[in-house]
Enzyme design. Structure first.
Site: not given
Ligand code: SER
Ligand code: ZN
Length: 510
Positions: A310, A340, A342, A351, A359, A422, A440, A443, A469, A476
């Protein structure tokens, strides 16, 4: 709060013969500035000056509750006007030799604190105060507000030490009916065995072969048909690369998550000739000449791969005034993957360092958003209970934008509808529903005006607008679905199977 400043005013001419006059103007300038403050008693302004050499005056300013350094710089402007007009003398510079600030602390630090830029830090445990000293402060440093942020950072570090180790904020809002689950397989292991997925060429990322991709596509179809199309959302495509300065400084990701970002380097030049040596080295050695590579790429300005989708969407609205007819703005994005780092936390497809996510972003008046939230809650519930038939729950948690900006979350800082929910599901292979950690898998957040302000989004009628968002993590969803339903297609819920295209056959390896 107490401030002590020792500084120097340097003039562009010898002032020795105008000594008296200069001091007089200095007093005058001070008085004019102080007049502007209502609570003069509380400021308790004290100053003394002396000639330091022919061209400069040295001074000490003591204040309370009002920054001595800010007053000092204001004096410059007023003083310059007076001495310019009357004595034809200019001010060449203002130098702060020492700035000492003494401020109260709510809590005492539990360990030694280290902070850049300060030369001394002293905590007084008896009266709960902190005293910092900075030598040789430059003007930019002051005008950018860095001194105030140093104090904020000290308090933040102290606060954080009290929160570390505390359980994450987690309040359950809904629990689905229980499901009778007959399997306990880790879906990643099964998928690897069945050649549905294979590790990608770098860590924490996967190749999804046709059968796995077919399931991803089925879930996407469900999301589109059951959720996004009926609610009037339109798809956009965003870029995979995000600017550090333009996006992540503004959202706080660079201070919150610098250890998880995948940074991207551009080539320093596109000139083939300049790359020739690098190419020669590879052609001859068939190895990567890292030392040479370091010379050929650049990290400035900072860029990285999408961390959350986002922020870059908000960036695209930066500084724009949105027409009334465009509200509410309802968009979704599923082209860019999120990355990310991890490290030790990686596990299976749950993960990962790279994940596929739809999104969904919405911008509108607070009431619109609360209405959207309600609609999503209903539709998600229907999808999870009636189509995917999974065991899941909903919990109010630390808002993602605070967590990603490394902000400390205190429950009282979030009001009403704001924050993150979540969606979590039970992964039976991890253990019992009571004792194991649930996953999770998506969200939903109403972010308030956090990103609206950060990117200066305006609207025609100057109404209050909020944004929000909801991130739908496809890896997941797949993990949850397969962990609860297993791999026998006949056992899969009927409504899910209605969306499922014929499963492609697995590629066989000899
Ligand atoms: N921007 C939120 C997040 O990174 C939802 O995608 O968790
Ligand atoms: Zn977002």
């Amino acid at each position: 709060m107490k401030y002590k400043l020792i500084g120097k005013i340097v003039f562009n001419k010898d002032i020795s013969q105008y000594k008296e006059k200069v001091f007089e103007f200095l007093k005058k300038a001070e008085n004019e500035i102080l007049k502007g403050f209502k609570n003069l008693d509380e400021i308790n302004y004290k100053s003394k000056y002396e000639i330091s050499d022919d061209k400069s005056i040295k001074g000490e300013i003591n204040t309370e509750n009002k920054s001595a350094h800010i007053i000092f710089y204001r004096i410059r402007k007023t003083l310059a006007e007076h001495i310019g007009k009357e004595l034809h003398i200019g001010i060449s510079s203002l130098e702060i030799e020492l700035l000492n600030i003494n401020f109260p602390l709510e809590k005492l630090p539990q360990e030694e604190i280290s902070i850049p830029f300060i030369d001394k830090i002293n905590i007084n445990n008896n009266n709960k105060t902190c005293s910092i000293e900075i030598n040789k402060v430059d003007k930019n440093f002051i005008t950018k507000g860095n001194v105030e942020r140093i104090i904020k950072r000290i308090k933040e570090k102290i606060d954080r030490s009290y929160y570390e180790g505390k359980a994450e904020y987690h309040k359950i809002l809904y629990e689905s009916p229980r499901k009778e689950i007959k399997i306990k397989d880790d879906p990643t292991i099964e998928m690897v065995k069945k050649n549905w997925i294979a590790p990608a060429s770098t860590k924490g990322k996967w190749i999804y072969w046709p059968p796995a991709t077919n399931i991803f596509n089925t879930l996407e179809k469900i999301v589109l048909e059951e959720l996004l199309k009926p609610l009037g959302f339109n798809e956009i495509k965003n870029s995979n690369i995000v600017s550090g300065e333009d996006v992540w400084i503004k959202t706080g990701h660079l201070e919150g998550m610098p250890m998880e970002i995948y940074y991207v380097a551009e080539p320093r030049t596109r000139n083939t000739k300049e790359w020739e040596y690098f190419i020669d080295l590879i052609k001859i050695t068939q190895e990567i000449p890292y030392d040479e590579l370091k010379n050929m790429i650049q990290l400035e300005p900072l860029k990285g791969l999408v961390y959350a989708q986002c922020p870059s969407i908000y960036w695209a609205f930066k500084g724009k005034t949105i027409s009334d007819e465009s509200f509410p703005i309802l968009l979704f994005e599923k082209t860019t993957n999120s990355f990310r780092y991890e490290s030790g936390g990686r596990h299976g497809i749950e993960r990962v360092d790279e994940f596929h996510r739809i999104e969904v972003v919405f911008i509108g008046e607070p009431n619109n958003l609360i209405d959207i939230q309600k609609k999503f809650m209903d539709k998600y519930k229907k999808i999870f209970n009636d189509i995917l038939e999974i065991e899941w729950r909903m919990a109010s948690v630390t808002p993602f934008y605070m967590q990603q900006a490394g902000d400390l979350f205190k429950e009282e800082t979030i009001e009403g509808q704001l924050g993150t929910i979540d969606y979590e599901a039970w992964l039976p292979y991890r253990g019992s529903r009571e004792e194991s950690e649930w996953l999770e898998f998506q969200n939903f957040s109403i972010v308030g005006d956090k990103y609206i302000k950060a990117f200066n989004l305006k609207n025609q009628k100057k109404k209050i607008i909020w944004s929000g968002c909801t991130g739908i993590g496809l890896e997941r969803w797949v993990a949850v679905f397969l962990a609860q339903h297993g791999f026998n297609i006949e056992d899969w819920p009927e409504k899910f199977r209605n969306y499922l295209d014929k499963m492609p056959s697995e590629i066989k390896f000899f």
